[in-house]
Design a protein around this motif. Structure first.
Motif, PDB file in Angstrom:
ATOM      1  N   ALA A  85      -8.927   4.986   2.342  1.00 51.89           N
ATOM      2  CA  ALA A  85      -8.168   4.366   1.242  1.00 51.89           C
ATOM      3  C   ALA A  85      -7.298   3.230   1.771  1.00 51.89           C
ATOM      4  O   ALA A  85      -7.516   2.710   2.861  1.00 51.89           O
ATOM      5  CB  ALA A  85      -7.324   5.427   0.538  1.00 51.89           C
ATOM      6  N   THR A 131      -0.308   9.567   4.427  1.00 53.53           N
ATOM      7  CA  THR A 131      -0.509   8.142   4.143  1.00 53.53           C
ATOM      8  C   THR A 131      -1.183   7.445   5.307  1.00 53.53           C
ATOM      9  O   THR A 131      -2.102   6.636   5.113  1.00 53.53           O
ATOM     10  CB  THR A 131       0.847   7.474   3.846  1.00 53.53           C
ATOM     11  N   TRP A 167      -3.178   8.740   7.469  1.00 57.63           N
ATOM     12  CA  TRP A 167      -4.581   9.151   7.498  1.00 57.63           C
ATOM     13  C   TRP A 167      -5.378   8.432   6.420  1.00 57.63           C
ATOM     14  O   TRP A 167      -6.499   7.963   6.667  1.00 57.63           O
ATOM     15  CB  TRP A 167      -4.666  10.662   7.296  1.00 57.63           C
ATOM     16  N   LEU A 168      -4.803   8.307   5.231  1.00 56.12           N
ATOM     17  CA  LEU A 168      -5.500   7.637   4.130  1.00 56.12           C
ATOM     18  C   LEU A 168      -5.769   6.165   4.440  1.00 56.12           C
ATOM     19  O   LEU A 168      -6.887   5.661   4.261  1.00 56.12           O
ATOM     20  CB  LEU A 168      -4.680   7.744   2.843  1.00 56.12           C
ATOM     21  N   THR A 184      -3.623   2.975  -2.892  1.00 57.64           N
ATOM     22  CA  THR A 184      -3.983   4.360  -3.200  1.00 57.64           C
ATOM     23  C   THR A 184      -2.854   5.308  -2.828  1.00 57.64           C
ATOM     24  O   THR A 184      -2.533   6.240  -3.568  1.00 57.64           O
ATOM     25  CB  THR A 184      -5.257   4.749  -2.439  1.00 57.64           C
ATOM     26  N   ALA A 185      -2.239   5.050  -1.661  1.00 60.53           N
ATOM     27  CA  ALA A 185      -1.149   5.915  -1.210  1.00 60.53           C
ATOM     28  C   ALA A 185       0.044   5.851  -2.160  1.00 60.53           C
ATOM     29  O   ALA A 185       0.644   6.879  -2.484  1.00 60.53           O
ATOM     30  CB  ALA A 185      -0.732   5.519   0.204  1.00 60.53           C
TER      31      ALA A 185
END
Length: 383
Positions: A352, A344, A346-347, A356-357
């Motif tokens: 993102a 999460t 990293w996203l 999105t997570a």
């Protein structure tokens, strides 16, 4: 106070301290720590990831413990270490030390929780009262609610460091009770006056159940780590962020009793599938609506399911792999929850955002429910 009441209260407080606070207190403190120290979501995910990695290591270490005396000593070590690491978080601002302390806290949580649950479960099994373990797991919800309320009330007056110390001191005050109450108790007199007949869950095929539980570990950890930060980042919802976490805890408090009673009526497998589906409804609600009502509803649905999913999974798989099922299931869950916050971070710092997570985590839990359905289909009948 009867021996049974002492045992259950000791377990209840233990899980409140080592899980509700030791493991999950970071969630309501995360927005405050980020505001004070300026680190990104990727670092926030790493801090959580170290804690979950520690829990994975601790759950593997506790499988090496044998004998009642060693298990009691392991429980006591884990309990004291959990309180000490919570306190120590308030005495440093060094990031590598935070990583180390959260990893040690994860190890301590696993040592204390698994040892205490084993001690209490065996004592209850000797008198045919296994269902009462649900009272013990309610401690997780109470610890979450109490620590969330502490943050909500004290945030305007205390720094993150002071809040870590305040929680650590509160947990330390309970140490004598927990150390005295959790241990082998003579419960035979209670057994003679309170007979109980319980449903025996029939095991599910192990590897689909393992895949399901691992997916739950990955999916739930995103919500459990970031939900307060997510809600507080929404315009107009800043003031209810702490309340979301308090509601998670309050919903978790009676959840094990509710789902255990349901499992006794309809079967453990079906109750577990319904818990998965309920959680899947809750996780994406903050994405579908920016309203406070949606956030609070998500808290109720998530808080009411994430502890019972563990409670219902273990009886269905603990006898698998020649008795090693409990350890392997816990390892898979631990690996999943370690990866969730890191992915999460990293996203959100990269391609993102939080929405999105959350949607991805809901998708992972959905895959877990699908694997559970596969396991149920491969076994005749319903347990």
């Amino acid at each position: 106070m009867s021996p049974l009441s002492r045992l259950l209260l000791g377990g209840f407080l233990t899980l409140a301290v080592v899980m509700g606070v030791g493991r999950f207190y970071y969630t309501p403190l995360l927005p405050i720590m980020r505001a004070e120290h300026g680190f990104g979501v990727d670092t926030a995910g790493l801090i959580a990831g170290f804690n979950f990695a520690g829990y994975l290591l601790g759950s593997l270490l506790v499988t090496l413990v044998s004998g009642a005396a060693m298990r009691l000593a392991t429980f006591r070590l884990g309990l004291v270490l959990s309180v000490a690491t919570t306190l120590a978080m308030g005495f440093t601002e060094n990031l590598p030390l935070w990583y180390a302390l959260r990893a040690l806290s994860g190890i301590a949580s696993a040592l204390a929780m698994i040892s205490a649950a084993g001690i209490i479960a065996e004592a209850l099994a000797r008198i045919g009262q296994e269902a009462r373990i649900g009272w013990v797991f309610g401690g997780v919800g109470s610890g979450i609610a109490a620590s969330g309320l502490l943050v909500h009330l004290a945030e305007p007056h205390l720094s993150a460091a002071s809040l870590w110390i305040a929680a650590g001191l509160g947990c330390a005050a309970l140490l004598p009770v927990m150390l005295a109450f959790v241990g082998d108790r003579d419960l035979q007199a209670f057994a003679r006056t309170h007979p109980h007949t319980k449903r025996i869950p029939r095991p599910l095929p192990f590897w689909p159940l393992f895949a399901s539980y691992t997916a739950e570990g990955l999916g739930y950890s995103v919500f459990a780590t970031f939900i307060v930060a997510i809600v507080k980042s929404r315009p107009g919802l800043e003031d209810i962020g702490s309340w979301v976490w308090i509601i998670v805890g309050l919903a978790g408090l009676p959840s094990c009793l509710f789902w255990s009673a349901l499992a006794e009526r309809i079967g453990f497998s079906l109750a577990l599938l319904l818990a998965f589906l309920t959680q899947i409804l809750g996780i994406p609600l903050p994405v579908m609506s920016d309203s406070g009502t949606a956030a609070l509803a998500a808290a109720v649905l998530f808080g009411g399911t994430f502890i019972p999913i563990t409670l219902l999974t273990m009886p269905l798989g603990r006898k698998g792999l020649n008795g090693r099922g409990f350890a392997v299931l816990t390892a898979g869950f631990g690996l999943g929850q370690m990866l969730g916050p890191v992915a999460t971070g990293w996203l959100v710092e990269g391609p993102a955002d939080y929405d999105t997570a959350l949607l991805a985590s809901a998708g992972v839990v959905t895959a877990g429910a699908a694997m559970l359905a596969v396991a149920m289909a491969r076994r005749e009948g319903v347990a």
